[in-house]
Motif scaffolding. Structure first.
Motif, mmCIF file in Angstrom:
data_model
loop_
_atom_site.group_PDB
_atom_site.id
_atom_site.type_symbol
_atom_site.label_atom_id
_atom_site.label_comp_id
_atom_site.label_asym_id
_atom_site.label_seq_id
_atom_site.Cartn_x
_atom_site.Cartn_y
_atom_site.Cartn_z
ATOM 1 N N ASN A 184 91.992 64.992 49.758
ATOM 2 C CA ASN A 184 92.510 63.805 50.451
ATOM 3 C C ASN A 184 91.447 62.814 50.886
ATOM 4 O O ASN A 184 91.757 61.686 51.254
ATOM 5 C CB ASN A 184 93.282 64.235 51.698
ATOM 6 C CG ASN A 184 94.568 64.935 51.318
ATOM 7 O OD1 ASN A 184 95.076 64.736 50.207
ATOM 8 N ND2 ASN A 184 95.080 65.756 52.218
ATOM 9 N N ASP A 185 90.208 63.246 50.902
ATOM 10 C CA ASP A 185 89.162 62.430 51.497
ATOM 11 C C ASP A 185 89.110 60.998 50.941
ATOM 12 O O ASP A 185 88.951 60.032 51.681
ATOM 13 C CB ASP A 185 87.807 63.106 51.277
ATOM 14 C CG ASP A 185 86.808 62.664 52.309
ATOM 15 O OD1 ASP A 185 86.703 63.338 53.347
ATOM 16 O OD2 ASP A 185 86.164 61.611 52.090
ATOM 17 N N PHE A 186 89.285 60.887 49.615
ATOM 18 C CA PHE A 186 89.143 59.567 48.991
ATOM 19 C C PHE A 186 90.233 58.598 49.445
ATOM 20 O O PHE A 186 90.000 57.400 49.552
ATOM 21 C CB PHE A 186 89.143 59.700 47.466
ATOM 22 C CG PHE A 186 87.825 60.186 46.932
ATOM 23 C CD1 PHE A 186 86.867 59.286 46.483
ATOM 24 C CD2 PHE A 186 87.521 61.538 46.919
ATOM 25 C CE1 PHE A 186 85.636 59.726 46.013
ATOM 26 C CE2 PHE A 186 86.298 62.002 46.453
ATOM 27 C CZ PHE A 186 85.353 61.088 46.004
ATOM 28 N N ALA A 187 91.445 59.135 49.695
ATOM 29 C CA ALA A 187 92.535 58.258 50.119
ATOM 30 C C ALA A 187 92.453 57.951 51.617
ATOM 31 O O ALA A 187 92.862 56.887 52.068
ATOM 32 C CB ALA A 187 93.875 58.901 49.795
ATOM 33 N N GLU A 188 91.902 58.906 52.381
ATOM 34 C CA GLU A 188 91.960 58.760 53.835
ATOM 35 C C GLU A 188 90.767 58.036 54.435
ATOM 36 O O GLU A 188 90.851 57.497 55.528
ATOM 37 C CB GLU A 188 92.117 60.149 54.480
ATOM 38 C CG GLU A 188 93.540 60.673 54.310
ATOM 39 C CD GLU A 188 93.688 62.133 54.692
ATOM 40 O OE1 GLU A 188 92.687 62.747 55.139
ATOM 41 O OE2 GLU A 188 94.801 62.643 54.537
ATOM 42 N N ARG A 189 89.633 58.068 53.719
ATOM 43 C CA ARG A 189 88.435 57.457 54.309
ATOM 44 C C ARG A 189 87.836 56.401 53.392
ATOM 45 O O ARG A 189 87.979 56.453 52.174
ATOM 46 C CB ARG A 189 87.421 58.555 54.646
ATOM 47 C CG ARG A 189 88.048 59.520 55.672
ATOM 48 C CD ARG A 189 87.104 60.594 56.163
ATOM 49 N NE ARG A 189 85.820 60.036 56.546
ATOM 50 C CZ ARG A 189 84.665 60.501 56.094
ATOM 51 N NH1 ARG A 189 84.623 61.503 55.268
ATOM 52 N NH2 ARG A 189 83.549 59.946 56.493
ATOM 53 N N GLN A 190 87.176 55.437 54.027
ATOM 54 C CA GLN A 190 86.587 54.327 53.268
ATOM 55 C C GLN A 190 85.131 54.641 52.932
ATOM 56 O O GLN A 190 84.425 55.209 53.751
ATOM 57 C CB GLN A 190 86.600 53.046 54.120
ATOM 58 C CG GLN A 190 87.952 52.694 54.702
ATOM 59 C CD GLN A 190 88.876 52.075 53.683
ATOM 60 O OE1 GLN A 190 88.428 51.658 52.619
ATOM 61 N NE2 GLN A 190 90.156 52.028 53.996
ATOM 62 N N PRO A 191 84.682 54.212 51.756
ATOM 63 C CA PRO A 191 83.250 54.323 51.479
ATOM 64 C C PRO A 191 82.503 53.194 52.197
ATOM 65 O O PRO A 191 83.121 52.237 52.667
ATOM 66 C CB PRO A 191 83.181 54.116 49.967
ATOM 67 C CG PRO A 191 84.348 53.221 49.664
ATOM 68 C CD PRO A 191 85.425 53.556 50.660
ATOM 69 N N LYS A 192 81.190 53.335 52.265
ATOM 70 C CA LYS A 192 80.374 52.203 52.722
ATOM 71 C C LYS A 192 80.210 51.263 51.524
ATOM 72 O O LYS A 192 79.880 51.716 50.422
ATOM 73 C CB LYS A 192 79.009 52.719 53.183
ATOM 74 C CG LYS A 192 78.064 51.625 53.616
ATOM 75 C CD LYS A 192 76.722 52.208 54.026
ATOM 76 C CE LYS A 192 75.696 51.115 54.214
ATOM 77 N NZ LYS A 192 74.315 51.637 54.117
ATOM 78 N N ILE A 193 80.478 49.991 51.724
ATOM 79 C CA ILE A 193 80.442 49.027 50.620
ATOM 80 C C ILE A 193 79.388 47.968 50.896
ATOM 81 O O ILE A 193 79.331 47.404 51.987
ATOM 82 C CB ILE A 193 81.835 48.369 50.432
ATOM 83 C CG1 ILE A 193 82.827 49.435 49.950
ATOM 84 C CG2 ILE A 193 81.771 47.210 49.470
ATOM 85 C CD1 ILE A 193 84.226 48.916 49.697
ATOM 86 N N THR A 194 78.526 47.727 49.903
ATOM 87 C CA THR A 194 77.462 46.735 50.049
ATOM 88 C C THR A 194 77.512 45.784 48.865
ATOM 89 O O THR A 194 77.655 46.221 47.722
ATOM 90 C CB THR A 194 76.069 47.420 50.050
ATOM 91 O OG1 THR A 194 76.127 48.563 50.887
ATOM 92 C CG2 THR A 194 74.993 46.467 50.543
#
Ligand code: FES
Ligand code: FE2
Length: 350
Positions: A172-182
């Motif tokens: 679930n991690d990919f759906a529930e949390r945002q990556p850091k985006i640069t």
């Protein structure tokens, strides 16, 4: 089609371009013939004879030149006709478009802008078979869908949780949390820690929970370069969620290069390689990874081609972005800006 022209597009794997066997591909709606001479140089021309529009890709290599095998016009690598059988005079208009082409990182790259402005420094730093540290496998898929939809997919990994539940098994991690985006000069960077997971099915070497790092750059025109690796539990916190060193990975260090090439309005070719670092895996692991990748990328294709069909049947298709669309929005904004700059340059020149 709304794509950057001043960019390098992947046309083929190096190993698929045989010596003196002209190769045809359509990129951004333009038919292109690419050939490798016996001397080893590469050339690319418009794949359309100036005489009666036969494809030059059915032609014959003669040294650095290519002969149309319909009525025998001979073209030099700049696209100029240098011989018309049975005719002395060669009109100045007897020429086809010529493209800059470079072989690097196991891919053949074509510059779709003015060949004189082609800048090899803009070739994305993919990892090819010549890289000493990685054991790679490769593949490609043809899509009946607009390339942009594949780019959008690769710019939003929240789909991993749903589309790839059966292949990558990423949780679930990919759906529930945002990556850091640069934001980068020519792309967008995504970084994330997945804490305490057991990792991707394809590269799992143990069932022990660990912290996994994943980072990728998505670069103009549509090239994804990603590495990921496993670290001891607690590493993410200890590093305050910053990027770890590759040397400190305890397992599963791997690299994937992927390229999306727009062919026609609604056709695209997707190239990919993937494999472990030599310290973390071997040919056997690579083959397992490629099997899982094959399954996963087929899952994307089913979804994206179906999405394309729905879009086509919709009178005025509108999207409703979510918070996971930030990377998509940033990248498409960058494309729009670069295309506007190119169009303004073209207007000034005219
Ligand atoms: S079409 Fe090429 S020589 Fe006639
Ligand atoms: Fe996917």
């Amino acid at each position: 089609m709304n794509y950057v022209r001043n960019a390098w597009y992947v046309a083929s794997w190096s190993q698929d371009l045989d010596t003196e066997k002209p190769f045809a591909i359509t990129i951004l709606g333009e038919r292109i013939v690419i050939w490798r001479t016996a001397e080893g140089s590469l050339h690319a021309l418009e794949d359309r004879c100036v005489h009666r529009l036969a494809p030059l890709s059915l032609g014959r290599c003669e040294g650095e030149r290519l002969r149309c095998m319909y009525h025998g016009l001979l073209f030099n690598p700049d696209g100029e006709v240098v011989e018309i059988p049975g005719q002395e005079l060669i009109p100045a208009t007897a020429r086809v478009k010529h493209y800059a082409v470079v072989e690097r990182h196991s891919w053949i790259w074509v510059w779709m802008g003015d060949a004189r402005a082609a800048d090899p420094a803009l070739i994305p730093p993919a990892v090819g078979f010549d890289h000493p540290d990685y054991v790679l496998g490769c593949g490609q898929l043809d899509y009946a869908a607009e390339a942009r939809l594949i780019n959008d997919n690769l710019l939003d990994f929240s789909h991993l949780t749903y589309v790839h539940a059966n292949s990558f098994g990423t949780g679930n991690d990919f759906a529930e949390r945002q990556p850091k985006i640069t934001m980068l000069a020519r792309g967008v960077r995504f970084e994330r820690w997945i804490r305490g997971g057991i990792g991707n099915a394809a590269i799992r070497v143990s069932e022990e929970p660990m912290d996994r790092w994943q980072s990728y750059d998505f670069l103009i025109p549509g090239v994804l370069l990603m590495w990921s690796a496993g670290y001891p539990l607690g590493t993410a916190e200890a590093l305050d969620y910053q990027q770890p060193r590759q040397e400190d990975a305890i397992t599963g260090l791997n690299f994937t290069s992927q390229a999306v090439t727009p062919m026609g309005e609604k056709t695209a070719r997707y190239f990919f390689s993937w494999g472990p670092h030599r310290r973390h895996g071997d040919e056997q692991m690579r083959d397992n990874m490629m099997k899982v990748a094959g399954q996963a990328f087929a899952e994307d294709k089913v979804m994206i081609e179906a999405q394309q069909r729905v879009i086509d049947e919709t009178a005025s298709p509108q999207i409703m972005p979510t918070s996971h669309d930030r990377g998509v929005t940033l990248f498409n904004g960058l494309v729009r800006k670069l295309v506007q700059t190119e169009n303004a340059g073209a207007r000034d020149a005219a």
